[in-house]
Design a protein around this motif. Sequence first.
Motif, mmCIF file in Angstrom:
data_model
loop_
_atom_site.group_PDB
_atom_site.id
_atom_site.type_symbol
_atom_site.label_atom_id
_atom_site.label_comp_id
_atom_site.label_asym_id
_atom_site.label_seq_id
_atom_site.Cartn_x
_atom_site.Cartn_y
_atom_site.Cartn_z
ATOM 1 N N ILE A 137 31.352 -39.906 -27.859
ATOM 2 C CA ILE A 137 30.499 -39.095 -28.724
ATOM 3 C C ILE A 137 29.108 -39.719 -28.783
ATOM 4 N N PHE A 138 28.092 -38.881 -28.651
ATOM 5 C CA PHE A 138 26.695 -39.325 -28.630
ATOM 6 C C PHE A 138 25.892 -38.501 -29.628
ATOM 7 N N GLU A 139 24.973 -39.157 -30.312
ATOM 8 C CA GLU A 139 23.996 -38.391 -31.088
ATOM 9 C C GLU A 139 23.112 -37.631 -30.102
ATOM 10 N N ASP A 140 22.886 -36.364 -30.357
ATOM 11 C CA ASP A 140 22.023 -35.538 -29.507
ATOM 12 C C ASP A 140 20.574 -35.796 -29.914
ATOM 13 N N VAL A 141 19.868 -36.561 -29.113
ATOM 14 C CA VAL A 141 18.508 -36.986 -29.473
ATOM 15 C C VAL A 141 17.579 -35.800 -29.661
ATOM 16 N N SER A 142 17.808 -34.705 -28.927
ATOM 17 C CA SER A 142 16.914 -33.543 -29.053
ATOM 18 C C SER A 142 16.959 -32.931 -30.450
ATOM 19 N N LYS A 143 18.033 -33.208 -31.203
ATOM 20 C CA LYS A 143 18.127 -32.714 -32.581
ATOM 21 C C LYS A 143 17.290 -33.560 -33.543
ATOM 22 N N THR A 158 10.192 -53.242 -17.369
ATOM 23 C CA THR A 158 10.099 -52.826 -18.770
ATOM 24 C C THR A 158 9.192 -51.606 -18.866
ATOM 25 N N LYS A 159 9.808 -50.456 -19.141
ATOM 26 C CA LYS A 159 9.077 -49.195 -19.252
ATOM 27 C C LYS A 159 9.773 -48.308 -20.274
ATOM 28 N N PRO A 160 9.066 -47.299 -20.808
ATOM 29 C CA PRO A 160 9.691 -46.391 -21.776
ATOM 30 C C PRO A 160 10.473 -45.268 -21.095
ATOM 31 N N ILE A 161 11.484 -44.773 -21.782
ATOM 32 C CA ILE A 161 12.186 -43.569 -21.357
ATOM 33 C C ILE A 161 11.590 -42.390 -22.110
ATOM 34 N N CYS A 162 11.777 -41.183 -21.609
ATOM 35 C CA CYS A 162 11.204 -39.996 -22.253
ATOM 36 C C CYS A 162 12.109 -39.489 -23.379
ATOM 37 N N LEU A 163 11.479 -38.942 -24.406
ATOM 38 C CA LEU A 163 12.189 -38.230 -25.471
ATOM 39 C C LEU A 163 12.354 -36.769 -25.059
ATOM 40 N N PRO A 164 13.525 -36.191 -25.261
ATOM 41 C CA PRO A 164 13.657 -34.754 -24.997
ATOM 42 C C PRO A 164 12.986 -33.949 -26.100
ATOM 43 N N ASN A 165 12.386 -32.844 -25.741
ATOM 44 C CA ASN A 165 11.838 -31.946 -26.743
ATOM 45 C C ASN A 165 12.977 -31.261 -27.492
ATOM 46 N N PRO A 166 12.722 -30.774 -28.707
ATOM 47 C CA PRO A 166 13.767 -30.001 -29.396
ATOM 48 C C PRO A 166 14.215 -28.834 -28.519
ATOM 49 N N GLY A 167 15.506 -28.677 -28.372
ATOM 50 C CA GLY A 167 16.013 -27.605 -27.530
ATOM 51 C C GLY A 167 15.988 -27.933 -26.052
ATOM 52 N N HIS A 168 15.712 -29.196 -25.699
ATOM 53 C CA HIS A 168 15.718 -29.604 -24.292
ATOM 54 C C HIS A 168 17.045 -29.213 -23.651
ATOM 55 N N GLY A 174 9.493 -30.802 -19.688
ATOM 56 C CA GLY A 174 9.622 -30.282 -18.393
ATOM 57 C C GLY A 174 8.611 -30.834 -17.407
ATOM 58 N N PHE A 175 7.900 -32.067 -17.557
ATOM 59 C CA PHE A 175 6.968 -32.675 -16.642
ATOM 60 C C PHE A 175 7.142 -34.143 -16.897
ATOM 61 N N ILE A 176 6.716 -34.925 -15.975
ATOM 62 C CA ILE A 176 6.763 -36.361 -16.159
ATOM 63 C C ILE A 176 5.669 -36.723 -17.140
ATOM 64 N N GLY A 177 6.069 -37.306 -18.268
ATOM 65 C CA GLY A 177 5.123 -37.530 -19.349
ATOM 66 C C GLY A 177 4.173 -38.675 -19.088
ATOM 67 N N ILE A 178 2.903 -38.362 -18.993
ATOM 68 C CA ILE A 178 1.865 -39.387 -18.902
ATOM 69 C C ILE A 178 0.857 -39.109 -20.006
ATOM 70 N N ALA A 179 0.782 -39.995 -20.957
ATOM 71 C CA ALA A 179 -0.111 -39.790 -22.095
ATOM 72 C C ALA A 179 -1.552 -40.066 -21.702
ATOM 73 N N LEU A 180 -2.463 -39.468 -22.474
ATOM 74 C CA LEU A 180 -3.883 -39.722 -22.276
ATOM 75 C C LEU A 180 -4.151 -41.208 -22.453
ATOM 76 N N GLY A 181 -4.714 -41.840 -21.451
ATOM 77 C CA GLY A 181 -5.000 -43.261 -21.533
ATOM 78 C C GLY A 181 -3.818 -44.135 -21.149
ATOM 79 N N GLN A 182 -2.660 -43.511 -20.830
ATOM 80 C CA GLN A 182 -1.486 -44.273 -20.444
ATOM 81 C C GLN A 182 -1.366 -44.274 -18.929
ATOM 82 N N SER A 183 -1.200 -45.450 -18.341
ATOM 83 C CA SER A 183 -1.018 -45.543 -16.890
ATOM 84 C C SER A 183 0.439 -45.617 -16.516
#
Length: 278
Positions: free
Chosen positions: A254-260, A145-155, A9-18
Amino acid sequence: MFTVVVLAGFIGIALGQSVPCGVPTVTPITNRIRGGQDAIAGSWPWMVLLVDDLGYISGSAFVLGKHTLLTSAQHFEGTNYHLADIDLPNWSMYLGSHSIKTEAQHERNYTIKSVTVHESFDATTLKNDIALIYTNEEIVYNEHTKPICLPNPGHQYHVGQMCYLAGWGDTGNDQDEVLKQVGLPILADNVCSKHWQDYLSATELCAGYESGGKDFCGDDIGSPLMCKDDSGAWFAQGIASSGGDCTAADEPGIFEDVSKYTQWIKTHMTAAGYPYEY
């Protein structure tokens, strides 16, 4: 689990990640139009073009971290082919790519270090159709070239939510050579169950149209179903798995539900030495 290691639920910025996940520098087109359209170069910067050892486009993957991609297990396991027999060192993965015929300014080719296919993947039913790819080279982030976010379980996602899929799949038009995109709404599980008897509601999600002229292409397998969060970040909510036919476009995909699979993904990334950073 199948694992093959290639020696070489926030834009993910990791510690040390710009570089935050899910935030493209180039704004993608998200207006609702009939059929697919050319994507703007760099607007889906996590997209990866997978090319096999014979030089054929296998499909797509997407960036999760500086050494990690996520995709469909179908690229590496099937009813008559197996991961252990695939010539992984001669596969190519193009990041920052836009056209299949012209090298982009930010494009770079990466090679495979190892692949982990879900240990319970079933090549017949396509249950657990998910695989991680690790690169030999560290992925260099830039505007394309950038990463996409992973949904949390139950996203949370909801029926009717418009998400997007991009890929280089064969549309049947020889003139199509650049990354395409299509908007696909999330559908109720019973819609896909009506069209596909093998639909697995526990681990899959349904998106697209029953007869709307829009669908992903058969060789877009592994592309992410990208949904925008309220924060403005893009999440990989699904992985294109089956049902795609952009020439007919008369049934949902049909798509695999990544949050699972979020915990499975994070566990195996950590075990490989590349923990998820967001």
